[in-house]
Design an enzyme around this catalytic site. Structure first.
Site, short mmCIF file in Angstrom:
data_model
loop_
_atom_site.label_atom_id
_atom_site.label_comp_id
_atom_site.label_asym_id
_atom_site.label_seq_id
_atom_site.Cartn_x
_atom_site.Cartn_y
_atom_site.Cartn_z
N GLU A 127 29.83 5.16 59.02
CA GLU A 127 28.83 6.10 59.53
C GLU A 127 29.32 6.76 60.81
O GLU A 127 30.10 6.18 61.56
CB GLU A 127 27.52 5.36 59.84
CG GLU A 127 26.92 4.60 58.68
CD GLU A 127 26.51 5.51 57.54
OE1 GLU A 127 26.09 6.64 57.79
OE2 GLU A 127 26.63 5.07 56.37
N TYR A 158 37.38 8.76 54.03
CA TYR A 158 36.66 9.08 52.79
C TYR A 158 37.61 9.58 51.71
O TYR A 158 37.32 9.49 50.53
CB TYR A 158 35.60 10.15 53.08
CG TYR A 158 34.37 9.61 53.77
CD1 TYR A 158 33.24 9.29 53.03
CD2 TYR A 158 34.35 9.38 55.14
CE1 TYR A 158 32.10 8.80 53.64
CE2 TYR A 158 33.22 8.88 55.76
CZ TYR A 158 32.10 8.59 55.01
OH TYR A 158 30.99 8.08 55.61
N SER A 187 20.58 18.32 51.71
CA SER A 187 19.36 17.57 51.43
C SER A 187 18.53 17.40 52.69
O SER A 187 17.32 17.60 52.69
CB SER A 187 19.71 16.21 50.84
OG SER A 187 20.36 16.40 49.62
N ASN A 188 19.20 16.99 53.76
CA ASN A 188 18.46 16.75 55.01
C ASN A 188 18.78 17.86 56.00
O ASN A 188 19.79 17.84 56.68
CB ASN A 188 18.85 15.39 55.60
CG ASN A 188 18.57 14.28 54.62
OD1 ASN A 188 17.46 14.16 54.11
ND2 ASN A 188 19.59 13.49 54.32
N ARG A 195 24.99 22.56 62.28
CA ARG A 195 25.27 23.19 60.99
C ARG A 195 24.13 24.11 60.53
O ARG A 195 24.36 25.12 59.89
CB ARG A 195 25.57 22.14 59.93
CG ARG A 195 24.42 21.19 59.62
CD ARG A 195 24.78 20.24 58.51
NE ARG A 195 23.63 19.44 58.10
CZ ARG A 195 23.64 18.59 57.09
NH1 ARG A 195 24.74 18.40 56.40
NH2 ARG A 195 22.56 17.91 56.79
N TYR A 234 32.75 27.05 50.03
CA TYR A 234 31.76 25.97 50.08
C TYR A 234 31.61 25.54 51.53
O TYR A 234 32.62 25.31 52.22
CB TYR A 234 32.24 24.80 49.21
CG TYR A 234 31.36 23.58 49.32
CD1 TYR A 234 30.12 23.53 48.70
CD2 TYR A 234 31.78 22.47 50.07
CE1 TYR A 234 29.31 22.42 48.81
CE2 TYR A 234 30.96 21.35 50.18
CZ TYR A 234 29.73 21.33 49.56
OH TYR A 234 28.92 20.23 49.67
#
Ligand code: NAG
Ligand code: NAG
Ligand code: NAG
Ligand code: NAG
Length: 356
Positions: A127, A158, A187-188, A195, A234
């Site tokens: 995290e 990752y 999503s959040n 951002r 993207y």
């Protein structure tokens, strides 16, 4: 004053009894105070022996099978024993603690157990610092870190690049099949996030197609890459801006989806250190978001220059890391080069280090 015979015998017997009780007590106290011998494992593994890694609790409470010689069978990593039975604590060379459960309080450190000499305790988290909770209480506890950070003792990104020269690689035209200029999956959505501010400005300049729960446009995971493949660009915007924090938004969504990533996260040099050369566009490269928008519009029209951003595919292949077992087995590859003695005296400060 003397004593008669029966009295004397009773007295003697009484004293003998007291003496015995005293001996028993002393023995008992000695047993309790002298520690049970703590195993010394510090010298055991610099030879050819196996390294034992004990995972104290499974990340997010989701156990995986450790049957057989997992590290060898799955990843061809030898002499690496991955276990999750706490009873093996005295034998473990490294005990790994995943931070999320510690932070939520569903798991605790076994601070009461005597640590075998030479045993290392590892703090593990994928995290960003803002989601790790308070780490101040972990001063002087951990000997090593396992994180996506490049400067962690064991770095578990990752994703990463593997050099793979493919003879006869056919150069594709990556500009075909595109139906959207810029796509974003979110999503959040937090209005205060960097951002979100960049998105607002960008969408005022060029069309941005947004998917995900924020816009009630849920994207099933099987549709994610096909949808992204139809976009020129993207937005690989990380939800947290932190040193080396580059997630599957780059490695999987962009590179495997086949859209050119526009990245927002750590500074450009952090990306350059791990990502293919000339494979992404960093928002910081532009004086304004407006200029970024204009650049994207130009680039989409310029097939030759657009395709240059995919030239890395001739030499590089993206590898994703998704399985905790693989991350844990990787510890063994670095076991011998871990410092003999190391303690994180201020884990919180380490976690919040800025990019340099
Ligand atoms: C480990 O290394 C030390 C010093 O390098 C040596 O004295 C010791 O015998 C080695 N132990 C094993 C098990 O190889
Ligand atoms: C290491 O582990 C392997 C596989 O579990 C086992 O066959 C081998 O005997 C072990 N070696 C040592 C030195 O303990
Ligand atoms: C474009 O779409 C066609 C048909 O779906 C597919 O065969 C081809 O691989 C796609 N090209 C690229 C570069 O994605
Ligand atoms: C690990 O940390 C503990 C606690 O600070 C320390 O006592 C021990 O010496 C360290 N061990 C190693 C191998 O660094």
């Amino acid at each position: 004053m003397g004593c008669d015979n029966t009295q004397c015998t009773m007295k003697k017997q009484f004293y003998l009894f007291c003496f015995c009780v005293l001996l028993l007590c002393l023995f008992n106290v000695w047993q309790k105070t002298s520690p049970s011998p703590i195993p010394d494992i510090s010298q055991r593994n610099n030879g050819s022996g196996n390294v034992t890694i004990l995972l104290w609790h499974w990340p997010f409470g989701r156990p995986l099978s450790l049957r057989g010689d997992v590290c060898w069978d799955r990843y061809r990593i030898p002499h690496c024993k991955l276990v999750d039975q706490r009873s093996l604590f005295p034998l473990a060379d490294i005990v790994v603690f995943h931070n999320t459960e510690l932070a939520h309080g569903s798991q605790e450190l076994p601070l009461e157990l005597p640590r075998p000499k030479g045993q290392r305790w590892a703090w593990m988290s994928l995290e960003a610092p803002a989601n790790n909770g308070n780490l101040k209480k972990y001063a002087n506890i951990f000997n090593m870190t396992i994180s996506y950070r490049r400067d962690a003792d064991v770095s578990v990104p990752y994703g990463e690049l593997l050099l793979e020269k493919t003879e006869g690689y056919v150069v594709e035209d990556n500009s075909v099949n595109k139906s959207s200029l810029v796509c974003w999956v979110v999503s959040n959505y937090g209005t205060q996030q960097k951002r979100s501010q960049v998105y607002q400005e960008l969408s005022a300049t060029v069309p941005v197609k947004v998917y995900g729960n924020w816009k009630n446009a849920h994207l099933p995971s099987r549709d994610l890459l096909p949808v992204i493949s139809r976009c020129y660009f993207y937005l690989a915007f990380e939800n947290s801006v932190a040193k080396d924090y580059i997630t599957e938004k780059l490695w999987r969504n962009s590179y495997q989806g086949g859209a050119l990533p526009v990245v927002l996260g750590p500074e450009t040099s952090d990306y350059e250190a791990v990502a293919p050369p000339h494979s992404f566009i960093h928002v910081d490269e532009f004086a304004s978001v407006k200029e970024l928008g204009a650049f994207l519009q130009q680039l989409a029209k310029d097939k030759k220059h657009y395709n240059e951003y995919f030239a890395w595919k001739r030499q590089w292949k993206v590898k994703l890391y998704k399985d905790w077992r693989e991350r844990l087995c990787k510890i063994c590859l670095q076991y011998k080069s871990l410092p003999q003695q190391k303690v994180y005296s201020d884990l919180e400060a380490w976690a919040y280090l800025k990019s340099t």
